[in-house]
Structures are given as C-alpha cells and as structure tokens.
Design an enzyme around this catalytic site. Sequence first.
Site, mmCIF file in Angstrom:
data_model
loop_
_atom_site.group_PDB
_atom_site.id
_atom_site.type_symbol
_atom_site.label_atom_id
_atom_site.label_comp_id
_atom_site.label_asym_id
_atom_site.label_seq_id
_atom_site.Cartn_x
_atom_site.Cartn_y
_atom_site.Cartn_z
ATOM 1 N N ASP A 79 -26.174 -39.958 -15.533
ATOM 2 C CA ASP A 79 -24.773 -40.330 -15.604
ATOM 3 C C ASP A 79 -24.577 -41.593 -14.763
ATOM 4 O O ASP A 79 -25.450 -41.972 -13.982
ATOM 5 C CB ASP A 79 -23.919 -39.175 -15.075
ATOM 6 C CG ASP A 79 -22.438 -39.505 -15.077
ATOM 7 O OD1 ASP A 79 -21.980 -40.134 -16.042
ATOM 8 O OD2 ASP A 79 -21.765 -39.146 -14.102
ATOM 9 N N GLU A 121 -7.139 -41.456 -9.806
ATOM 10 C CA GLU A 121 -5.740 -41.190 -9.507
ATOM 11 C C GLU A 121 -5.431 -41.470 -8.048
ATOM 12 O O GLU A 121 -4.390 -42.035 -7.709
ATOM 13 C CB GLU A 121 -5.403 -39.738 -9.859
ATOM 14 C CG GLU A 121 -5.370 -39.453 -11.349
ATOM 15 C CD GLU A 121 -4.746 -38.111 -11.649
ATOM 16 O OE1 GLU A 121 -4.732 -37.258 -10.741
ATOM 17 O OE2 GLU A 121 -4.262 -37.906 -12.774
ATOM 18 N N PHE A 165 -4.189 -35.247 -19.618
ATOM 19 C CA PHE A 165 -5.275 -36.045 -20.206
ATOM 20 C C PHE A 165 -6.213 -35.153 -21.003
ATOM 21 O O PHE A 165 -6.490 -34.019 -20.609
ATOM 22 C CB PHE A 165 -6.049 -36.737 -19.081
ATOM 23 C CG PHE A 165 -7.264 -37.478 -19.563
ATOM 24 C CD1 PHE A 165 -7.175 -38.800 -19.972
ATOM 25 C CD2 PHE A 165 -8.506 -36.865 -19.605
ATOM 26 C CE1 PHE A 165 -8.284 -39.489 -20.412
ATOM 27 C CE2 PHE A 165 -9.628 -37.543 -20.045
ATOM 28 C CZ PHE A 165 -9.512 -38.855 -20.450
ATOM 29 N N ARG A 178 -13.464 -50.471 -13.648
ATOM 30 C CA ARG A 178 -12.908 -49.450 -14.534
ATOM 31 C C ARG A 178 -11.459 -49.816 -14.822
ATOM 32 O O ARG A 178 -10.674 -50.064 -13.904
ATOM 33 C CB ARG A 178 -13.000 -48.073 -13.875
ATOM 34 C CG ARG A 178 -14.407 -47.631 -13.590
ATOM 35 C CD ARG A 178 -14.446 -46.482 -12.612
ATOM 36 N NE ARG A 178 -13.804 -45.297 -13.123
ATOM 37 C CZ ARG A 178 -14.421 -44.339 -13.826
ATOM 38 N NH1 ARG A 178 -15.706 -44.458 -14.065
ATOM 39 N NH2 ARG A 178 -13.781 -43.285 -14.250
ATOM 40 N N GLY A 190 -19.381 -42.683 -20.079
ATOM 41 C CA GLY A 190 -18.184 -42.751 -20.906
ATOM 42 C C GLY A 190 -17.432 -44.058 -20.757
ATOM 43 O O GLY A 190 -16.378 -44.234 -21.361
ATOM 44 N N LYS A 203 -24.104 -36.348 -24.762
ATOM 45 C CA LYS A 203 -25.126 -36.448 -23.716
ATOM 46 C C LYS A 203 -26.197 -35.381 -23.895
ATOM 47 O O LYS A 203 -27.397 -35.686 -23.864
ATOM 48 C CB LYS A 203 -24.475 -36.308 -22.330
ATOM 49 C CG LYS A 203 -23.605 -37.480 -21.912
ATOM 50 C CD LYS A 203 -23.062 -37.265 -20.502
ATOM 51 C CE LYS A 203 -22.227 -38.451 -20.041
ATOM 52 N NZ LYS A 203 -21.731 -38.288 -18.660
ATOM 53 N N ASP A 207 -23.276 -35.648 -11.684
ATOM 54 C CA ASP A 207 -22.513 -35.132 -10.548
ATOM 55 C C ASP A 207 -21.254 -34.374 -10.947
ATOM 56 O O ASP A 207 -20.631 -33.748 -10.091
ATOM 57 C CB ASP A 207 -22.106 -36.283 -9.632
ATOM 58 C CG ASP A 207 -20.994 -37.127 -10.226
ATOM 59 O OD1 ASP A 207 -20.028 -37.440 -9.507
ATOM 60 O OD2 ASP A 207 -21.078 -37.474 -11.416
ATOM 61 N N ASN A 209 -18.674 -32.878 -16.591
ATOM 62 C CA ASN A 209 -19.035 -33.422 -17.900
ATOM 63 C C ASN A 209 -20.529 -33.639 -18.043
ATOM 64 O O ASN A 209 -20.996 -34.014 -19.117
ATOM 65 C CB ASN A 209 -18.287 -34.744 -18.144
ATOM 66 C CG ASN A 209 -18.619 -35.778 -17.086
ATOM 67 O OD1 ASN A 209 -18.978 -35.444 -15.961
ATOM 68 N ND2 ASN A 209 -18.486 -37.038 -17.431
#
Length: 1324
Positions: free
Chosen positions: A412, A662, A704, A770, A851, A952, A972, A975
């Site tokens: 990841d 966030e 979300f 990001r 992602g 994945k 980690d 997901n």
Amino acid sequence: MTWRSPLALVRDALRGQRAREKDLRNLSSNLPYEGLEKLKQPNRYFPRNAIKTTKYTFLLFIPMNLFEQFHRLANIYFVGLAILNFIPVVNAFQPEVAVIPICIILALTALKDAWEDFRRYQSDRKLNNTPCFIYSRKEKQFTERRWKDVRVGDFVRVVCNEIVPADLLLLHTSDPNDVCHIETSNLDGETNLKQRRAVSLGISDPQFDPESFNSVVVCEKPNNNLNHFKCYVEKPDKEKVGAGIESLLLRGCTVRNTDHAVGFVVYAGHETKSMLNNNGPRYKRSKLERKLNIDVIFCVILLFAMCLVGAVGHYVWLQALPGVPPYLVPQSNGHLDGPSLSSFYMFFTMIILLQILIPISLYVSIELVKIGQIFLITNDIDLYDEETDSRMQCKSLNITEDLGQIEYIFSDKTGTLTENKMVFRRCSIMGTEYPHKENAIRLAVLDEPESEEEVIFNQRPRPPQTGWSLQSEDTNPEDTQHYKHNRLKSTVTGNAQSNVAFSSPLETEVIPDRKLLQQISRAETSSSSSSSRKTDPYLDFFLGLAICNTVVVSMATAQRQRVSGFSRCDQTNNPLDTLSGLVKKPGSLRHLFSSWQLKPKRNRTISEDSVVEEDCFNPPVKTEESGDTNGLQTCSLHAASQGDKPATTLDNLSYEAESPDEAALVYAAKAYGFILLARTPNSVTVRLPSGEDLVFEVLDTLAFDSNRKRMSVLVRHPNTKECVLYTKGADYAIMELLGTPYAEHLSGKQKNIAADTQHHLDCYAKEGLRTLCFTKKVVSDKAYESWSVNRRRALAAIENREELVMDSAVQLETDLSLLGATGIEDRLQENVPDTIMALREAGIQVWVLTGDKPETAVNIGYACRLLEEEDLVINMSCKNKLTCTSILDCTLEEVRRYNADPRNVDTTQDISLVIDGRTLTMALSPDLQDRFIALAKCCRSVLCCRVTPLQKSRVVKVVREKLKVMTLAIGDGANDVNMIQAADIGIGISGQEGMQAVMASDFAISRFKHLKKLLLVHGHWCYTRLANMIIYFFYKNVAYVNLLFWYQFFCGFSGATMIDYWLMIFFNLFFTSVPPIMFGIMDKDVSAEMLLGVPELYRTGQGAGEYTFFTFWISILDAFYQSLVCFFVPYLAYQDSDIDVFTFGTPLNTIALFTILLHLSIEIKAWTVVHWVVMLGSVALYFVVTLVYSAICVTCNPPSNPYWILQSQMADPMFYLICIITTVVALLPRYIFHVLRNSIAPSPLVQARHLDRLDPSERDQWMKEWRGFRGSGQVKRSGLSTPPSPSLGSPVDIYPQSPTISDIMGDEFTLNVISENYQRPLQT
C-alpha cells in the site's frame, strides 16, 4: 423443571435453528416475561451472552486431544508401528520399550495444548463474570448482574469507561443530544472517538423507562461486518424508525465522555460482531514444510524398499539352509513357519527395526527452532521503533522461513510508504492558488537532518486579540533552543503525550498564507453587513473545511482511560506554533538554505529547495525585512476572544478524527480562525475569525463511500436560514457534478474557476499531494422536504438499504458550486527509497497498489525510487477493452523483439508499468489475464492507481497463482486486509489508521524500513538455518539406521540388532537432538552487515532455494556412504575375532556419534560458545550415560547383555584407532568437496563469508565494488549513485520535458523513457 419428551426437545431445537437462520429477527422486550419459564420467553431461541472459547472439556480432554494430534500422519505412523511391535511374530524389540518415544512426543504436545486451553478457560471465566447493570422489572431499577446473565431482549446500562457487554441498540444516553462516544480500539485498534446516536423514538422523558418500551426491534441476521448494521424499530402504531451502525454499541467497545447509556440487546454471546470476527490464528503451511512432506514420502518409499530387501534376503537365506538350525525355535505345537511366511513377517519386523528412517523428532525440532527464531526476531533492537515504543510482532509461528523466499512484494502507499501524517500544504479558492510558502519553510526546517544541531521552535503563550493582525514577529534569542542530533529523522519533537490520533505538531500547526490571510482580513473588516459576508466564497470555503467532516470535538482535559496497543514514549513538550526565533543565528539559517540546495534527497515528498523557490501559480510577494539578514518575514494569526468565554477554551479543544485528512483540514481552518468548537448529531458550532460563533443545524450527513468518493453535510445556516449542502471529495467525482459556476455575476475571468482549479489540482497531483475539492449548494426548503421523505424511507429499509441510501445521496449532490480545492502532503517514511532499492537488488519485484490519482502515485513512485529516471515507463489508461488488448499485445511484442536482439543478450530492459483501476479490471479479465501477467513479469516495478481493496487482493491472488511465486503484502489500514490475507505472508504496519491490518497479518512492524532487515537478514537466516537443519536431520537418521540395515546381511536378515535398544532410543532422543536445534536457531552463514550491504545474497533463497531435490538426495547418498564406512571398517577390523555382538556394536555407536556430530561441525558457519557447549556436552553425555548404563545393566537384554562393554572397549587401544580412522574416512569426501567448491567455484555466500573476515573498512570497500560489479548484470542498479531529487513542491510547467496529464493518462498507448522528469535544477 417439568419433564419434556425427547420429541418435544427435538421439535424445539429445530424451531430454534430456523429462528436463528432467518434473515430478519423480530426481538421483543424480556421485561413483560420476567420470571416466567424459558418456554414462554420470546427470545429463547437466541444464545445467551456467556462465551466459551476452549477446545476441550475435563472429561474428554485425552480422547479429543489424541484425535487432534492424529491429524498429523507422522503420529499415526509411529503409533501404528508401536502397536505392530506387540504382535509376537513380527516384533523387533521389547513392546513396552518401543512405545516410549511416541508416548513422550504425544505427552509433551498434550501438555502444551492443555496449558493453552486452561488459559483460555481462565480468560472466559473472567470475562463471563464481569459485572454489568441489567434492568429488572421486579426491582424497578438496573441491578448488578454478570455478563453471562445478559440475554437478547434485555436492557443494559453502561457507564463511562466501561466496556459494552453485548451488541446494544442505543436507546438513551445521559447526553442531552442523545449522543454516546465510544472507543473501538479493542475491535479495530482505532483510538479516535466515534459518535453513536440513540434511536429517535419520540420519547421526551429525560429519564428513560425501559418498561415503557413496547416496540419491536427488527434486525438482520448476525454477521461479522463491523461497519454495517441493518435494523428498524417498529412502534405500536406500525411506524418504522430506521437504525444503522451509528446506533449500535458493539461488544468490546468502551464508553467514553458519556456518563451513562442504555441499550437494547440485539446480539449476545457468540453472535456478537466481535465474537464473529474472532477467528483465532490462521494456520499457514510454509513452502519449506510442503517440500518436507514430499521428502517424507520419499523416505517412506525408501524404507519400504529396504524392508523389501530384508524380506527377500531372509527368504533366500532360509532357502539356502541345508536343514533346520537349532536357533530357529518352532511354535509350541511343533510347527515351524515356511520361508515364504517367515519372510512376510520379516517385512513388518524390518519396518519396526528401521522405523527411525522417518525422523520422529523432526517435527518437534522444527517447532522449537521456529520458536527460537521468532524470539531472536522480536528482540532485534533494529526492528524496535522508539517513537511508538513498539517492536516486531510475530503472529504466525510456522512461516518464518518463508520470509527468506519472497519474490513479489505488494505494498500500500498511504501509511505504508508514507507517514500517514497529513500536512496542509496549499489550497486554491475561487481559481486563485495560495502556496503557503511560510508553512513550507517550517516543514522543511522540521525535516532537515543534516545540521549538527536541531532547531526546536517554541512560542510564548500570547493572549487572544480582537480582530486579525498581520505583523512581523520580533525575534527573541531565547525562543530558539538547540539540541544535539540524537533522534530519528522522521520524529518531530512535540507534545506526544496526547493519545489523540493525528495530533502531532507536524499535523496540527499551520502557518497561514499571507495573501490569503489578507483576503480574509479584508472580507472581515470591510464588509460590515451580514448579507455580503454570508455570500463570501472564502468564508464558505473555510466553513466547508470546518463543517464537512465527522471530527468529534472533545476537551483535552476530559478523563479518558486509553486502551492502546502501542504506548508512546514521553517526549519533551515543544509546540511548534510559529517561526518565532528562527533567526537567532542568521548564519545558521543561511546554512540551512545552502544545505537544502546542495544536498537534495529523494526520501520524502517535498524537495527541500522548493521552499525558497518562486511559485509557479502566483508571482512572488515581496516581504519587508525585519532586522534579519535573510529577508524573511513571518506572520501570526490572533483570533478574537469573547468576553464571556474563558481564554483556555480553545487550548482545551481536542479533535478526534477518523482519518488524518479530516484532521489536517480542520486544523487548517482553525489556523485561519474558523474554529470547530462543538459537534452534536443535530448541530455543529464554528467560531469565525471575527469571534462570532455560528451554530449550524445539521439536517443530514451523507457519509463517504467508495462508490461516490465524496461526503456531504446538509446544514441550516443560522443567519440566512437556508439549507446549505457542503460537499468534499475527489476531483473527478466532484467536477462532473458542478452546475452554474459559483458567483457567476463576477468578472469574466473568474468564470473560469473550474478550469483554473482543475489546473491547480493537476499541479498538486504532480507534486505528490493528495487533492480534495470543496463545493456548496443551496437547497430550497421544498426540495429538502421532498428529499428527506425518500431519505427516511431509505434509512428504514432492510432490503437493498446500501443502494437506496446511496441513491438518495446522489439525488441531492447535483448542480454543485465549486468553492476551491486543497493539497495535502503525506510525507514519505524514513529510508523508504533505500529499502525499495535494496529489495529490488535482492531480486524482489515491488508493486505499489494505491487508491490515489495516477499523477500523485507516479510522483511518489519517483520519490521512493520505485520508478527510476532511466526506466521505460508504460502508462496504461484505457476506456475500453479493445484498447487494453492492443496495448498489451503491442507491448509484449516490443519486449520479445528486444529480448530477441543479439545485442541485448546480457542486458535486461528496465520496464515499469503504471496502470489505473479501470484498466486493471479489464486486464484481469479471464481472456487478458495471461497477457497482463506476462507483461508484468517483464517489469521490475508496477504501480496500480485508483484500485479498490477487492482489486488489491485480486491482483495478489492472480500473480501468486499464475506465476507460482512467493508473495508478500504489506499495508496499514482496513482497506489492506484483503490483500494481506491473500498473500503468502501478510505484514501489517501499526500506523495511524488503527490495527485492522496488524490483526489480520502474520507479522507486524512499525515502519516500512524494517522490512529491509526483516527479509534480507532474518528471512535469509531463518530459511537457510531451517533448510540445512531439515537436510541434516534426514542425513542423520538415514546414516544411523543404515548401520542396522548393513548388519542384517550378516545375521540372516533376522531383524537382530548389535546395539542395545535403550541406547538406540537415547541416541536420537538425547545424544544428537540438541546440536541440530541449536544449529537451526543460531547459525549465521553470513553476517547481518554483509546481507544488508549486498542485498543480492538474498536471491539464494528464492525459487527452489537451498533445499532442493538435488541437495536432499545428495545428503541421502552421503548418508549411505558414511554408514557403509562406519559399519565395514570396524567389521574388517574385528573380522575372525571372538567378540560378542554388543562389543561389535558399541564402537559402531560411538563412531556414528562422532561422524554425525563432526558432519554438523562442517556445516556450521558461525561458531559460538553455545555451539561448543552443546557439541562437547552431547559427547560427554553419551559417554556418561553409556558408561553408567553398561555398569548397571546386568540382565537388561537377555541372553546378551551390554554389561561393562564400554569400560572394556575404552581400555583397548584398538577402540580409539578404529574410531579415529573410521570417522576420518567417512567425512573425508564431504570435507574435500567443500574445500574444492569453495576454492574453485565459490558461491556468493562463500565470497561473502570471506569478506566478513576482513576489517570493517576494507570489507565496506569490497562490498561497494561487489555491488558495482554485480549491478551491471541482470538488473541495472542506478541506485548506487546519488540520484537527483524529484521536486514535489516545485512547479511543473517550468519543465518543458515533463509529461503532461494527457501523456500519462491518455487513452493512447504511450511509452515514455523518462530521464529528467520530475527533476528540478538546483538554485544557487
């Protein structure tokens, strides 16, 4: 208790099974039925809350444990032989003695299992007897009971800091907003607080009365999904009130910051979600163990062949006898078996005699070795992380050797390669970009590791001021403190004592952009009317940052007892509030800037020199000098304070965020004065820069999800009373939902807001940031009323609830008005580029599955050296399957053409593949799967972008199954769990996103850099040690058992032995058991320094490795040769003498001991004191036990007894001469083979051992030359030279050679040889 017929019991059991298997359950309160018998209880079919995790009971332990142990075929084999030895016609030894070895093995295993099960029993008893409060109708109050007394349909009251005993539907809390805060660290490791909302039943009574609850709870069948729950409460008037996971308190959670809460039990005991997720440790079989089982089968075949030879030989010998010799004693009736029947019996006798050809102690020895290896790994100080006070964890005890055979790594990105510490870097508002240069300087200084002294910034507490000020700060020499460079580079000194996630100073402190600060200040000061302020886009942008999230606001001083998997070590309290005191030593700051320019690094996502660079979006803003020689001016923000609010309120605020993104956005809004003060299910309070507090009514929150890629919050503005929808999400998910441009009455230039913002987003992505877009939409009251009806209907649904909820959200999220975008930096972890380069040199292909957007992922790929400048980068982004097919075919043809060119015989093309999620789905389809794998096999690195968790795991499974390679997955977050479980080895990183990945993994580390030593050193050692020990075990047993086999040729194949059976048992059980175990735990063929310095050495374990079909049979043949020598040299020496059978057998036993131990001495690569003690101790133990046994065994084995045999032998010089000559002749071929192989054609490991003997400085020089020479071979290793640094914080449009977005993401097939991309010139 009344008697019931068996038929009624069976009928009731079937009804219970049907009730438990229904998709929907109707649950009623137990209070009206309190005190009645069980048959009249409405929820009697559902299990109680008591749990039982033990495997055995006291009475059935022995049969159940034996049944468990007999799942191992080796135990069945040895028990069968022990039973066979009780048959008189085939027994080879005393039947009672033959049972001893297998009984010892079974007893030791049973004791271990009993101890583990007893510990489980103690844990269950403690948990089941934990006190809790259950409402009693008779006593009209909550009474103290035990967890095991809780039943489905009960009302349970939990208080603050108490653990929830069962899955409860929340009905009431002490909070006036009916909110309960919980911590789920016991379930998923996440330490941030989560809000749970009580089901709205329209009960206004502040004191909840359970007896007034007369509704029916309808919920779904229990499942193990911790994030979803379908339920509704049906009132007596048939009104349905929907409830989901936001109203469910899970068993094992801890209530925080809430005095008390009352819930209705929906699931109890083993049906709770936490128990359904408690599957226990997963059993994996290592690759070496699978090979071992095959070789055991070969040994069985070899055993049967030798027994067949013995049976045929016995038949021939009997046939050759002229008569019946006197030593063949007939049965009691005078009958004597014929040669055919005797040879048939002899076959089974030989199996008993030669049974140790299958090593009975091998499996136990392997388990002991693995326990020792795990102990060494977990106690390696290099794998300990001081910042988190955590060390390496091993969760799977039986696959340590697989760490030395990895060929593919799937990683990841966020939180694995990066810190997962999100830092607010830049933002774009209404098409204007704000670079936040001062904040970039602060971040760069924090991350600067080159200076001998480290600058720690401290800010004096200053009282809040009214209004805003933009001023230069005076420099106080005492504000700057210098410390020696004595910490890890990635550690940011700050107040780390807080248990709140995502709250380090690196993440929480943001220095505002001066230009943006001036813009907000003008809006605040010049606009006196509320009408102008309410429509100000800058105000709306920062309100969106503060409101559109799920951040929980709590007081930092609130009592909170944490349950944390990893405790943090204390650090000094140095909050990094500003750049005060930056220029105490002007020369030092100048040195910082010069060091940024001269020492570019690629190990993080911001290049250091970017902080003094002109910005590509806006012209530079000139600053006034403030007395410093560098011309730097810093700014400060002071929020106004209200007279009726204490000054300490803001200092005590603590933000509990579910994700670092966030938290970063909320702290960024706070830096500009938009402070999130409070959040409840129905309201959110934000303080504006002017000091005014706005309380927004929260109408709904659209959470979300991975399909929409966005979240929204619908609020009612307190001033305008309008319904406003604030939305944030991925740019590609937001841009297509935009309606009329925001504030279109503005100038024509600002009508291009969307295009300008998209340009900024593309630049952010290329810088590795990001990105998120923020929008606003005003919803009319009529539209809201119509929409809310559909929303409530969707929330109350059971069937297709997720689809209906998502459809309702999509229905509202249309015609959005763009406010702006943010760029957040996720910094690379320490030593990630070095680790990836070492893994690639070790022959491991590294894939990154993320992602993120392709542009962001590609930039990170260059920063972490997954992609190199000279790589041929294949960018695949297709909109249809036909294009994907043509790209795969064309690329494969180009690769074949390159390999077929005679000029490229000794070279390998450096190919890297970048593919997005949509194209990956097409490439993994059955008809294209083989082509994609063929292409990926030619690539040395693959970067998959925009992939889902299921994709994945799909990629890992396809690569593992198609290429038959050993795979490792590391991540980690939650997901990454599917990917981790799909790989041969799963590694979890204990990061900031909870412990889901760690709990699902086989091994857990705290930093990605630890993977280097874990694989290259410990993986190599574990594999080579265990492989060599297994081969040695087979050799040892074959060599020893063949002594008995050769003796059969001289005793008529009668199954007789020349060694006492007790000594034979002791030989394998005591005399030769410990040395190979120590060999498997402590041997080091190469030092750790060499393995880390020359990663190529790791390749010796890949593929077939050292434990191959060839090495196994070579050792077996060597065992046959050594046994021949050990038998026939003493036989020829004692030929024609009158010695008895045990006098002949004792030298054979002694020679076998010396030969087997000296054989191991040749194989040991690193001698330690432990090796010497064990080897000499084994020899001493042999002589002590044999001498004592020979002295006391007068009639142990009549008619021949080993009495005083060894004492007599040791007085004879012939004994010593035979032992020396035989041992030398037996081991000479192996010794000569080792000498010739290591001299004429030394392997890389032998060369590495030679270098280990040199001085460290000379050894390091040789290692550099070796890597340079080897680097020009199969895999190019440009990493040996210092590469240029990609600039993640620099403009991209100043480089004409950089690829554009269409180059990277176009539907056309592109092959770009990137040599200078993402590289910025250094400024002087």
